[in-house]
Every structure is written in structure tokens, then in C-alpha cells.
Write a protein that holds these residues in place. Sequence first.
Motif, PDB file in Angstrom:
ATOM      1  N   GLY A  43       0.798  -1.219   0.000  1.00  0.00           N
ATOM      2  CA  GLY A  43       0.000   0.000   0.000  1.00  0.00           C
ATOM      3  C   GLY A  43       0.834   1.275   0.000  1.00  0.00           C
ATOM      4  N   ASN A  44       2.128   1.145   0.297  1.00  0.00           N
ATOM      5  CA  ASN A  44       3.003   2.321   0.405  1.00  0.00           C
ATOM      6  C   ASN A  44       4.071   2.413  -0.672  1.00  0.00           C
ATOM      7  N   ILE A  45       4.152   1.414  -1.533  1.00  0.00           N
ATOM      8  CA  ILE A  45       5.196   1.387  -2.573  1.00  0.00           C
ATOM      9  C   ILE A  45       4.573   0.977  -3.898  1.00  0.00           C
ATOM     10  N   CYS A  46       5.374   1.041  -4.954  1.00  0.00           N
ATOM     11  CA  CYS A  46       4.928   0.580  -6.270  1.00  0.00           C
ATOM     12  C   CYS A  46       6.043  -0.293  -6.850  1.00  0.00           C
ATOM     13  N   PRO A  47       6.075  -1.578  -6.474  1.00  0.00           N
ATOM     14  CA  PRO A  47       7.185  -2.430  -6.904  1.00  0.00           C
ATOM     15  C   PRO A  47       7.146  -2.774  -8.388  1.00  0.00           C
ATOM     16  N   ASP A  48       8.343  -2.946  -8.944  1.00  0.00           N
ATOM     17  CA  ASP A  48       8.464  -3.424 -10.329  1.00  0.00           C
ATOM     18  C   ASP A  48       8.298  -4.935 -10.381  1.00  0.00           C
ATOM     19  N   VAL A  49       8.745  -5.607  -9.302  1.00  0.00           N
ATOM     20  CA  VAL A  49       8.652  -7.066  -9.187  1.00  0.00           C
ATOM     21  C   VAL A  49       8.389  -7.401  -7.723  1.00  0.00           C
ATOM     22  N   ILE A  50       7.609  -8.468  -7.503  1.00  0.00           N
ATOM     23  CA  ILE A  50       7.350  -8.971  -6.157  1.00  0.00           C
ATOM     24  C   ILE A  50       7.932 -10.374  -6.061  1.00  0.00           C
ATOM     25  N   ILE A  51       8.595 -10.653  -4.937  1.00  0.00           N
ATOM     26  CA  ILE A  51       9.103 -11.991  -4.631  1.00  0.00           C
ATOM     27  C   ILE A  51       8.348 -12.459  -3.393  1.00  0.00           C
ATOM     28  N   THR A  52       7.809 -13.685  -3.418  1.00  0.00           N
ATOM     29  CA  THR A  52       7.096 -14.185  -2.248  1.00  0.00           C
ATOM     30  C   THR A  52       7.385 -15.650  -1.984  1.00  0.00           C
ATOM     31  N   ASP A  53       7.417 -15.983  -0.704  1.00  0.00           N
ATOM     32  CA  ASP A  53       7.469 -17.362  -0.248  1.00  0.00           C
ATOM     33  C   ASP A  53       6.052 -17.930  -0.351  1.00  0.00           C
ATOM     34  N   ILE A  54       5.904 -19.228  -0.163  1.00  0.00           N
ATOM     35  CA  ILE A  54       4.579 -19.852  -0.155  1.00  0.00           C
ATOM     36  C   ILE A  54       4.112 -20.110   1.276  1.00  0.00           C
ATOM     37  N   ASN A  55       4.931 -20.824   2.052  1.00  0.00           N
ATOM     38  CA  ASN A  55       4.542 -21.222   3.407  1.00  0.00           C
ATOM     39  C   ASN A  55       4.860 -20.116   4.401  1.00  0.00           C
ATOM     40  N   MET A  56       3.809 -19.357   4.785  1.00  0.00           N
ATOM     41  CA  MET A  56       3.956 -18.254   5.729  1.00  0.00           C
ATOM     42  C   MET A  56       2.733 -18.210   6.634  1.00  0.00           C
ATOM     43  N   PRO A  57       2.891 -17.661   7.858  1.00  0.00           N
ATOM     44  CA  PRO A  57       1.730 -17.513   8.747  1.00  0.00           C
ATOM     45  C   PRO A  57       0.799 -16.391   8.271  1.00  0.00           C
ATOM     46  N   ARG A  58      -0.346 -16.315   8.884  1.00  0.00           N
ATOM     47  CA  ARG A  58      -1.398 -15.314   8.636  1.00  0.00           C
ATOM     48  C   ARG A  58      -1.951 -15.391   7.221  1.00  0.00           C
ATOM     49  N   LEU A  59      -1.139 -15.149   6.207  1.00  0.00           N
ATOM     50  CA  LEU A  59      -1.588 -15.237   4.814  1.00  0.00           C
ATOM     51  C   LEU A  59      -0.456 -15.859   4.010  1.00  0.00           C
ATOM     52  N   ASP A  60      -0.710 -17.045   3.453  1.00  0.00           N
ATOM     53  CA  ASP A  60       0.351 -17.726   2.707  1.00  0.00           C
ATOM     54  C   ASP A  60       0.569 -17.083   1.335  1.00  0.00           C
ATOM     55  N   GLY A  61       1.550 -17.583   0.621  1.00  0.00           N
ATOM     56  CA  GLY A  61       1.909 -17.006  -0.670  1.00  0.00           C
ATOM     57  C   GLY A  61       0.799 -17.068  -1.703  1.00  0.00           C
ATOM     58  N   PHE A  62       0.041 -18.165  -1.705  1.00  0.00           N
ATOM     59  CA  PHE A  62      -1.056 -18.275  -2.672  1.00  0.00           C
ATOM     60  C   PHE A  62      -2.097 -17.173  -2.426  1.00  0.00           C
ATOM     61  N   GLY A  63      -2.483 -17.016  -1.165  1.00  0.00           N
ATOM     62  CA  GLY A  63      -3.454 -15.977  -0.813  1.00  0.00           C
ATOM     63  C   GLY A  63      -2.912 -14.587  -1.096  1.00  0.00           C
ATOM     64  N   PHE A  64      -1.621 -14.403  -0.826  1.00  0.00           N
ATOM     65  CA  PHE A  64      -0.991 -13.108  -1.092  1.00  0.00           C
ATOM     66  C   PHE A  64      -1.018 -12.793  -2.586  1.00  0.00           C
ATOM     67  N   ILE A  65      -0.639 -13.765  -3.421  1.00  0.00           N
ATOM     68  CA  ILE A  65      -0.629 -13.561  -4.874  1.00  0.00           C
ATOM     69  C   ILE A  65      -2.044 -13.217  -5.357  1.00  0.00           C
ATOM     70  N   GLU A  66      -3.033 -13.973  -4.887  1.00  0.00           N
ATOM     71  CA  GLU A  66      -4.412 -13.711  -5.299  1.00  0.00           C
ATOM     72  C   GLU A  66      -4.859 -12.309  -4.889  1.00  0.00           C
TER      73      GLU A  66
END
Length: 126
Positions: A43-66
Motif C-alpha cells: 500500500g506504500n510502494i509501487c514495486p516493479d517485481v514482487i518476490i514471495t514465499d509460499i509457506n507463511m503464517p497469517r496469509l500464505d503465498g497463494f493468498g498473497f498472490i491472489e
Amino acid sequence: MSLNILAVDDSRTIRDMLSLALSRAGFVTSLAEDGEHGLEVLGNICPDVIITDINMPRLDGFGFIEAVRRQKAYRATPILVLTTESAPELKARARAAGATGWIVKPFDPAKLIRALHMVAGPGVSA
């Protein structure tokens, strides 16, 4: 023009490794510790590329990507998955969610930098 990268991973060690590798390559890096935090940082930046893990607490990578793909401003932003997982069904699920590519940990910093340049497109350099 350098790339602006958002890296989301629950491992502090991986975040530190990413920060070091990306800053050495001249990239501007923002870090988040899970998918929920990643959305807050987004919400505070405008990235050119995002890197994400899959297995994470609260919101996993799949949910984050969606969640990222539901935001009009980030529908075309490349998203690389960086994870220890390598199962084909997980890769297919990530692609279906909107991931651009998949890199297995541990990562080679030089290969990661090349992948970031490839997905960011022509005309963008460190």
C-alpha cells in the motif's frame, strides 16, 4: 533506473539474504514478513517485481498472490515465488493464482538477479 522489489518471506534469514543480494545489485528493496504484512507494505510502494514465499503464517503465498492480483494496479506486476517447495501441483496452483515464475531455495543470488531482469522487461536496469 533501478528496480523496486517487494520481498515477502517469514524467514528473517531469507529476508536478510534477499536484502543483501538485491541491494548489491542496485535494487531498492522493501521487505515483509508474511502475506498480510506484504499487502500493508504494498500500500506504500509501487514495486516493479514482487518476490514471495509460499509457506507463511497469517496469509500464505497463494493468498498473497491472489490478493495482489485483485488490485488493478498490480495485475501485470511480475511475481516470483521463492520457496523450498518444488511439487508440480504447487507450481500449477501458484501459476493459477497469478505467479510469473518459480525459484527454489536456496537461491543463487546471480540467478535471482537475472530472473528479476528477465521478468521486469526490457529497458529496466540496475
